[in-house]
Design a protein around this motif. Sequence first.
Motif, short mmCIF file in Angstrom:
data_model
loop_
_atom_site.label_atom_id
_atom_site.label_comp_id
_atom_site.label_asym_id
_atom_site.label_seq_id
_atom_site.Cartn_x
_atom_site.Cartn_y
_atom_site.Cartn_z
N THR A 115 -27.44 52.99 -17.05
CA THR A 115 -28.32 53.04 -15.88
C THR A 115 -27.49 53.26 -14.63
O THR A 115 -26.26 53.08 -14.65
CB THR A 115 -29.14 51.74 -15.78
OG1 THR A 115 -30.13 51.87 -14.76
CG2 THR A 115 -28.24 50.56 -15.46
N ALA A 116 -28.14 53.65 -13.55
CA ALA A 116 -27.43 53.92 -12.30
C ALA A 116 -26.90 52.62 -11.69
O ALA A 116 -27.48 51.54 -11.88
CB ALA A 116 -28.36 54.61 -11.31
N HIS A 117 -25.78 52.74 -10.96
CA HIS A 117 -25.19 51.58 -10.29
C HIS A 117 -24.61 52.06 -8.96
O HIS A 117 -23.90 53.06 -8.91
CB HIS A 117 -24.10 50.96 -11.16
CG HIS A 117 -23.63 49.63 -10.66
ND1 HIS A 117 -22.70 49.49 -9.62
CD2 HIS A 117 -23.95 48.36 -11.04
CE1 HIS A 117 -22.49 48.22 -9.41
NE2 HIS A 117 -23.23 47.50 -10.25
N LEU A 146 -22.43 54.55 -12.81
CA LEU A 146 -23.10 54.21 -14.07
C LEU A 146 -22.65 52.84 -14.53
O LEU A 146 -21.53 52.41 -14.26
CB LEU A 146 -22.76 55.24 -15.15
CG LEU A 146 -23.40 56.62 -15.07
CD1 LEU A 146 -22.87 57.51 -16.20
CD2 LEU A 146 -24.91 56.54 -15.12
N THR A 147 -23.54 52.18 -15.27
CA THR A 147 -23.17 50.90 -15.86
C THR A 147 -24.02 50.68 -17.11
O THR A 147 -24.95 51.46 -17.39
CB THR A 147 -23.39 49.74 -14.87
OG1 THR A 147 -22.81 48.55 -15.40
CG2 THR A 147 -24.87 49.51 -14.60
N LEU A 148 -23.70 49.64 -17.86
CA LEU A 148 -24.43 49.32 -19.07
C LEU A 148 -25.84 48.90 -18.75
O LEU A 148 -26.09 48.16 -17.81
CB LEU A 148 -23.70 48.21 -19.84
CG LEU A 148 -24.27 47.81 -21.20
CD1 LEU A 148 -24.12 48.96 -22.19
CD2 LEU A 148 -23.56 46.56 -21.73
N GLY A 149 -26.78 49.36 -19.57
CA GLY A 149 -28.18 48.99 -19.37
C GLY A 149 -28.46 47.60 -19.91
O GLY A 149 -27.56 46.86 -20.32
N ASP A 150 -29.74 47.25 -19.91
CA ASP A 150 -30.18 45.92 -20.36
C ASP A 150 -30.35 45.93 -21.88
O ASP A 150 -31.32 46.50 -22.40
CB ASP A 150 -31.50 45.57 -19.67
CG ASP A 150 -31.95 44.15 -19.99
OD1 ASP A 150 -31.25 43.46 -20.77
OD2 ASP A 150 -33.02 43.74 -19.49
N LEU A 151 -29.42 45.30 -22.57
CA LEU A 151 -29.47 45.27 -24.03
C LEU A 151 -30.51 44.31 -24.58
O LEU A 151 -30.67 44.19 -25.80
CB LEU A 151 -28.09 44.91 -24.60
CG LEU A 151 -26.97 45.92 -24.30
CD1 LEU A 151 -25.68 45.49 -24.99
CD2 LEU A 151 -27.36 47.31 -24.74
#
Length: 429
Positions: free
Chosen positions: A155-157, A162-167
């Motif tokens: 997801t955008a940061h 970019l960064t890790l999304g909600d797992l």
Amino acid sequence: MLERYFQLSAHGTTARTELMAGITTFLTMAYIIFVNPDILSAAGMPREAVFVSTCLAAALGSAIMGLYANYPIALAPAMGLNAYFAFTVVGGMHFPWQTALGAVFISGCLFVLISLFRLREAIVNAIPRSLKYAISAGIGLFLAIIGLKNAGLITAHPATLLTLGDLHQPGALLAIGGFILILALEQRRVPGAIIISILAVTATSMLLGLTPFNGIVAMPPSIAPTFLQMDLEGAFHAGLLTVVMTFFLVELFDASGTLIGVCHRAGLLDAEDRLPRLKKALLADSGAILAGAALGTSSTTAYIESAAGTSVGGRTGLTAVVVALLFLAALFLAPLAGVVPAYATAPALCYVAVLMVRGLAEIDWDDLTESAPAVVTAITMPFTFSIAHGIAFGFITYAALKLLSGRQGDLKPMVVVIALAFVLKFALL
């Protein structure tokens, strides 16, 4: 009749073998009927109509290849170019999808011309081998970032881009499971691994109440919203030269490489490793692009998944005709295609990326004038979210590096012309 038309005995095959080969090929590429509408709908195209145009373009292209060229090669809308169409041309450049379809149609016209006048082989041979592999790998990385985004895994940061999304989101977890399922099934050589994964994730999503169930079989929806909607005048006047050239170049490498690769594996090349009836095969491929644009989908091309059919004995165009008939039958799966969530098709994008990126292994990493432009090409595509920019920077870097390092003898005129065209394009922006 089948024996006389397709020359089955001469090719060492039977109607039953060709039937099984056609079914096998269809199962390995049927994922496109779910993935293509999902991608092109991001460009504002009506999903239901794109589903129909996808099935019809695949059926028509495969039928032409089988009946006219007599090769066991199936065609369908190309992965990578559909993403370029939706996310770069329409989403990034803000052209209407009708204008983008016009650009696809124009690239198809160019394809027909160079196929008629035997220029296609000359152009393909002029492009450096390292850039061919890099373009394929870059498209794979481009597909991967789209797949990860659709799955919610990135997801955008504001700080890191970019960064890790909600797992903890079920969609992300289902996408991860779908990707692992594809890999496991492919490792076990199960036909149709991608389509099995898409259907498994969709079914699980329905059971969890995340996706509505609207049935499986129904009459096909109308194709009217996309049929003959390409805006040729708009494409000519909108300055889409780079877009047309990108469609043209990627189609050129993809289709030519697939034709030779599949036929080589099937033992269909002659004693001099040339493809008999090459002109017919190229014209069939070119005509499919025009038909696909008219129906309302991005570029149609030969599918490397055709190798799955030749591996079980497919040797003639009857294999491709069987694939065409199965795509026509798939038209009645519209309700199922309409409810497939993005996180169900995301694993397919990521797996196709795995297949495409492995081309980087063929590059000469000891020659910096070959490896550096290849890396530039491959990484620029996902990082700029544009296949066209990756190709442009790759050609410019290749030409400049060869000239400045005293290796101008390695440069062919076609490469210099393409590089200069891209320089002028960026200079006049």
